[in-house]
Design a protein around this motif. Structure first.
Motif, PDB file in Angstrom:
ATOM      1  N   GLU A  28     -24.088   2.785 -36.801  1.00 50.82           N
ATOM      2  CA  GLU A  28     -25.201   2.836 -37.578  1.00 50.82           C
ATOM      3  C   GLU A  28     -26.585   2.758 -36.787  1.00 50.82           C
ATOM      4  OE1 GLU A  28     -24.819   0.177 -41.678  1.00 50.82           O
ATOM      5  OE2 GLU A  28     -24.121  -0.705 -39.716  1.00 50.82           O
ATOM      6  N   ARG A  71     -30.873  -4.415 -41.595  1.00 52.35           N
ATOM      7  CA  ARG A  71     -30.022  -3.503 -42.477  1.00 52.35           C
ATOM      8  C   ARG A  71     -30.183  -4.367 -43.843  1.00 52.35           C
ATOM      9  NH1 ARG A  71     -24.596  -3.569 -44.233  1.00 52.35           N
ATOM     10  NH2 ARG A  71     -23.704  -1.549 -44.343  1.00 52.35           N
ATOM     11  N   ASP A  72     -30.207  -3.694 -44.802  1.00 48.25           N
ATOM     12  CA  ASP A  72     -30.008  -4.512 -46.329  1.00 48.25           C
ATOM     13  C   ASP A  72     -29.093  -3.624 -47.182  1.00 48.25           C
ATOM     14  OD1 ASP A  72     -30.777  -6.131 -48.171  1.00 48.25           O
ATOM     15  OD2 ASP A  72     -32.017  -4.640 -49.280  1.00 48.25           O
ATOM     16  N   GLU A  73     -28.154  -4.302 -47.822  1.00 46.97           N
ATOM     17  CA  GLU A  73     -27.055  -3.820 -48.501  1.00 46.97           C
ATOM     18  C   GLU A  73     -27.214  -4.500 -50.043  1.00 46.97           C
ATOM     19  OE1 GLU A  73     -22.546  -2.894 -49.012  1.00 46.97           O
ATOM     20  OE2 GLU A  73     -23.408  -3.905 -46.894  1.00 46.97           O
ATOM     21  N   GLU A  74     -27.408  -3.618 -51.012  1.00 45.49           N
ATOM     22  CA  GLU A  74     -27.779  -4.320 -52.372  1.00 45.49           C
ATOM     23  C   GLU A  74     -27.104  -3.353 -53.175  1.00 45.49           C
ATOM     24  OE1 GLU A  74     -31.357  -5.602 -55.437  1.00 45.49           O
ATOM     25  OE2 GLU A  74     -31.565  -5.715 -53.348  1.00 45.49           O
ATOM     26  N   ASP A  75     -26.124  -3.813 -54.006  1.00 48.95           N
ATOM     27  CA  ASP A  75     -25.233  -3.070 -55.366  1.00 48.95           C
ATOM     28  C   ASP A  75     -24.681  -1.861 -54.651  1.00 48.95           C
ATOM     29  OD1 ASP A  75     -26.259  -4.861 -57.145  1.00 48.95           O
ATOM     30  OD2 ASP A  75     -28.145  -3.867 -57.726  1.00 48.95           O
ATOM     31  N   GLY A  76     -24.239  -1.964 -53.365  1.00 48.50           N
ATOM     32  CA  GLY A  76     -23.545  -0.989 -52.719  1.00 48.50           C
ATOM     33  C   GLY A  76     -24.241  -0.030 -52.020  1.00 48.50           C
ATOM     34  N   ASP A  77     -25.479  -0.115 -52.123  1.00 51.43           N
ATOM     35  CA  ASP A  77     -26.984   0.748 -51.348  1.00 51.43           C
ATOM     36  C   ASP A  77     -26.999   0.137 -50.111  1.00 51.43           C
ATOM     37  OD1 ASP A  77     -26.828   2.827 -53.366  1.00 51.43           O
ATOM     38  OD2 ASP A  77     -28.200   1.565 -54.690  1.00 51.43           O
ATOM     39  N   VAL A  78     -27.032   1.019 -49.052  1.00 49.15           N
ATOM     40  CA  VAL A  78     -27.727   0.501 -47.897  1.00 49.15           C
ATOM     41  C   VAL A  78     -28.903   1.022 -47.402  1.00 49.15           C
ATOM     42  CG1 VAL A  78     -26.964   0.516 -45.185  1.00 49.15           C
ATOM     43  CG2 VAL A  78     -25.126   0.004 -47.030  1.00 49.15           C
ATOM     44  N   SER A  79     -29.716   0.315 -46.733  1.00 52.08           N
ATOM     45  CA  SER A  79     -31.072   0.697 -46.493  1.00 52.08           C
ATOM     46  C   SER A  79     -31.560   0.056 -44.876  1.00 52.08           C
ATOM     47  CB  SER A  79     -32.124   0.653 -47.276  1.00 52.08           C
ATOM     48  OG  SER A  79     -32.550  -0.741 -47.739  1.00 52.08           O
ATOM     49  N   TYR A  80     -32.398   0.564 -44.281  1.00 51.69           N
ATOM     50  CA  TYR A  80     -32.791  -0.026 -42.992  1.00 51.69           C
ATOM     51  C   TYR A  80     -34.347  -0.243 -43.000  1.00 51.69           C
ATOM     52  CZ  TYR A  80     -28.284   1.564 -42.050  1.00 51.69           C
ATOM     53  OH  TYR A  80     -26.841   1.685 -42.006  1.00 51.69           O
TER      54      TYR A  80
END
Length: 72
Positions: free
Chosen positions: A5, A48-57
């Motif tokens: 990542e 890194r953020d993961e919410e409801d299976g979606d990953v964002s930075y």
């Protein structure tokens, strides 16, 4: 963040900002912030953020008032 990542985000940022000096530095301890540097200069952190299976930075960039004074 995993090493894969880190490498992918770093590559994306280098292309986005057309700057090969951008480097993401992994923290020495688990769950600490990843440092974003340009050359030797610390410019912010990457999270890194993961919410409801979606990953964002997300990137938080730091601008010190003393650095602004150097521009005048």
């Amino acid at each position: 963040m995993t090493q894969a990542e880190l490498a992918a985000v770093q590559t994306h940022l280098r292309k986005l900002f057309a700057n090969q000096r951008i480097a993401l530095v992994a923290p020495s301890r688990r769950n600490a912030s990843v440092e974003m540097r340009i050359g030797e200069e610390f410019v912010g952190t990457v999270h890194r953020d993961e919410e409801d299976g979606d990953v964002s930075y997300s990137i938080s960039i730091v601008v010190l008032a003393e650095d602004l004074a150097q521009l005048n």
